[in-house]
Every structure is written in structure tokens, then in C-alpha cells.
Design an enzyme around this catalytic site. Structure first.
Site, PDB file in Angstrom:
ATOM      1  N   ARG A   1       0.858  -1.193   0.000  1.00  0.00           N
ATOM      2  CA  ARG A   1       0.000   0.000   0.000  1.00  0.00           C
ATOM      3  C   ARG A   1       0.892   1.241   0.000  1.00  0.00           C
ATOM      4  O   ARG A   1       1.929   1.259   0.642  1.00  0.00           O
ATOM      5  CB  ARG A   1      -0.873  -0.031   1.253  1.00  0.00           C
TER       6      ARG A   1
ATOM      7  N   ASN B   1      -0.304  -0.373  13.275  1.00  0.00           N
ATOM      8  CA  ASN B   1       0.176  -1.469  12.452  1.00  0.00           C
ATOM      9  C   ASN B   1       1.342  -2.142  13.153  1.00  0.00           C
ATOM     10  O   ASN B   1       2.312  -1.470  13.526  1.00  0.00           O
ATOM     11  CB  ASN B   1       0.676  -0.950  11.098  1.00  0.00           C
TER      12      ASN B   1
ATOM     13  N   ASP C   1       4.635  -4.516   6.692  1.00  0.00           N
ATOM     14  CA  ASP C   1       3.391  -4.693   7.443  1.00  0.00           C
ATOM     15  C   ASP C   1       3.248  -6.175   7.794  1.00  0.00           C
ATOM     16  O   ASP C   1       3.263  -7.027   6.910  1.00  0.00           O
ATOM     17  CB  ASP C   1       2.220  -4.223   6.575  1.00  0.00           C
TER      18      ASP C   1
ATOM     19  N   ASP D   1       0.610  -7.620   9.237  1.00  0.00           N
ATOM     20  CA  ASP D   1      -0.796  -8.025   9.279  1.00  0.00           C
ATOM     21  C   ASP D   1      -1.540  -7.658  10.556  1.00  0.00           C
ATOM     22  O   ASP D   1      -2.650  -7.170  10.486  1.00  0.00           O
ATOM     23  CB  ASP D   1      -0.961  -9.541   9.044  1.00  0.00           C
TER      24      ASP D   1
ATOM     25  N   ASP E   1      -2.969  -5.760  13.652  1.00  0.00           N
ATOM     26  CA  ASP E   1      -3.267  -4.349  13.890  1.00  0.00           C
ATOM     27  C   ASP E   1      -3.985  -4.225  15.224  1.00  0.00           C
ATOM     28  O   ASP E   1      -4.657  -5.164  15.660  1.00  0.00           O
ATOM     29  CB  ASP E   1      -4.176  -3.786  12.790  1.00  0.00           C
TER      30      ASP E   1
ATOM     31  N   ASP F   1      -6.987  -8.974  12.785  1.00  0.00           N
ATOM     32  CA  ASP F   1      -6.310  -9.687  11.695  1.00  0.00           C
ATOM     33  C   ASP F   1      -5.383 -10.816  12.139  1.00  0.00           C
ATOM     34  O   ASP F   1      -4.398 -11.123  11.468  1.00  0.00           O
ATOM     35  CB  ASP F   1      -5.559  -8.700  10.789  1.00  0.00           C
TER      36      ASP F   1
ATOM     37  N   GLU G   1      -5.261 -13.444   9.376  1.00  0.00           N
ATOM     38  CA  GLU G   1      -4.404 -13.019   8.265  1.00  0.00           C
ATOM     39  C   GLU G   1      -2.926 -13.213   8.634  1.00  0.00           C
ATOM     40  O   GLU G   1      -2.126 -13.669   7.819  1.00  0.00           O
ATOM     41  CB  GLU G   1      -4.688 -11.555   7.934  1.00  0.00           C
TER      42      GLU G   1
END
Length: 175
Positions: free
Chosen positions: A23, A87, A103, A105, A107, A120, A123
Site C-alpha cells: 500500500r 500497524n 506490514d 498483518d 493491527d 487480523d 491473516e
């Protein structure tokens, strides 16, 4: 530090453990920049996802990055208070006019009343297997989650009552 002068603009780039760009926040203004810490701000900035989709942030945000902490913190100023999105990530590096981090994953979303939720986890487990996160990394990340939760509970650093407001006032002087 070169490129991190107050009032200058930078990109924020988030990557995944495998090196893939995740991102990009197109423009953020530097409010304070050193080799160890970057405090930035943005409002209605363009964000591009790895699949090419774009969206625009809805509210002003103060971003906190540190070279020694495995997390970064975004304080979003909304009508009903300050919300934080944290994050769990690698410490940042600054290169090519961009703050860059990996990152991981996980959070933590923090509400104006300072209650919080870890997000998450599924994830994280999936990517941990897919990208072979080393065991030592798992330990580092979990320790930093505990450290971050202590900051939230103690209202330390970016979670202190005046932090976001003071940096937002500074941001307004540059706009």
C-alpha cells in the site's frame, strides 16, 4: 535529516514480508523527522493498494514511525474523538523520499475511550505460513504488541491526550 525537513512531503510505503509492495499513501507532510523518528500528517490523501485500487483518506491523521519499534501508529481525528490504528510492522527506513516498512498483518484499533481490539490474527497466521516468518520474528512481534498495549494503557507517546492535537495544530500552520 535530508528529505525529512518539517513541511516537506513524503510518501509512505507499506510492504509485505516477501518484498511485495502492499500500500502507498501518496503524500504526507513531515512535521518532525530524525534518523529515529518521523511524525507526519495527511488529510484526504490518495492511497493505492497493491492491486491498483485507490481510495482517499477521509479525515486528518497524524502518523508516528520509529526506527526501534516494531509498530507504527496513526491517530485519526474524527468528529467524535481520536481513533488510532496501529500497524504491527518492521521499524521504518527512510529512502527515496519515502518512509518504508513491512506490514505484519496484525493491527490494534484504539477507540477514543482508549479501549482497543487486536485485529487480523487469521491473516497473520496465514501469511506467517505462506511467507515462512521465522520464529524469532513471531517472538519480536508478540513482544511489541505487549509493549504497544502498555503504551495505550499508560497513554504514552502518541496516545497521550495532547500528542495528536499538538501535532495537528503544527500541521495546520504548514497548510
Amino acid at each position: 535529516m535530508d528529505g525529512l525537513e518539517p513541511g516537506s512531503t513524503i510518501q509512505i510505503q507499506s510492504y509485505k514480508h516477501n518484498g511485495q509492495l502492499h500500500r502507498v499513501w501518496d503524500t504526507s507532510m513531515v512535521l518532525k523527522g530524525t534518523s529515529n523518528m518521523v511524525i507526519g500528517a495527511n488529510d484526504k490523501t490518495l492511497v493505492t493498494e497493491s492491486d491498483g485500487r485507490t481510495w482517499t483518506t477521509r479525515e486528518p491523521a497524524i502518523c508516528y514511525f520509529h526506527s526501534k519499534h516494531w509498530f507504527n501508529i496513526i491517530g485519526m481525528l474524527r468528529n467524535d474523538g481520536i481513533y488510532y490504528y496501529c500497524n504491527i510492522s518492521s521499524p521504518f527506513v527512510f529512502e527515496e523520499a519515502a518512509v518504508k516498512y513491512i506490514d505484519y498483518d496484525l493491527d490494534i484499533k484504539v477507540f477514543p475511550d482508549m479501549t482497543f481490539t487486536l485485529l487480523d490474527e487469521d491473516e497473520y497466521e496465514l501469511h506467517s505460513r505462506q511467507m515462512n516468518y521465522p520464529k524469532v520474528l513471531d517472538s519480536i512481534l508478540k513482544n511489541n504488541i505487549e509493549y504497544l498495549i502498555r503504551w495505550i494503557r499508560q497513554r504514552k507517546g502518541p496516545f497521550s491526550p495532547e500528542f495528536v492535537d499538538q501535532w495537528y495544530e503544527r500541521y495546520l500552520t504548514y497548510r
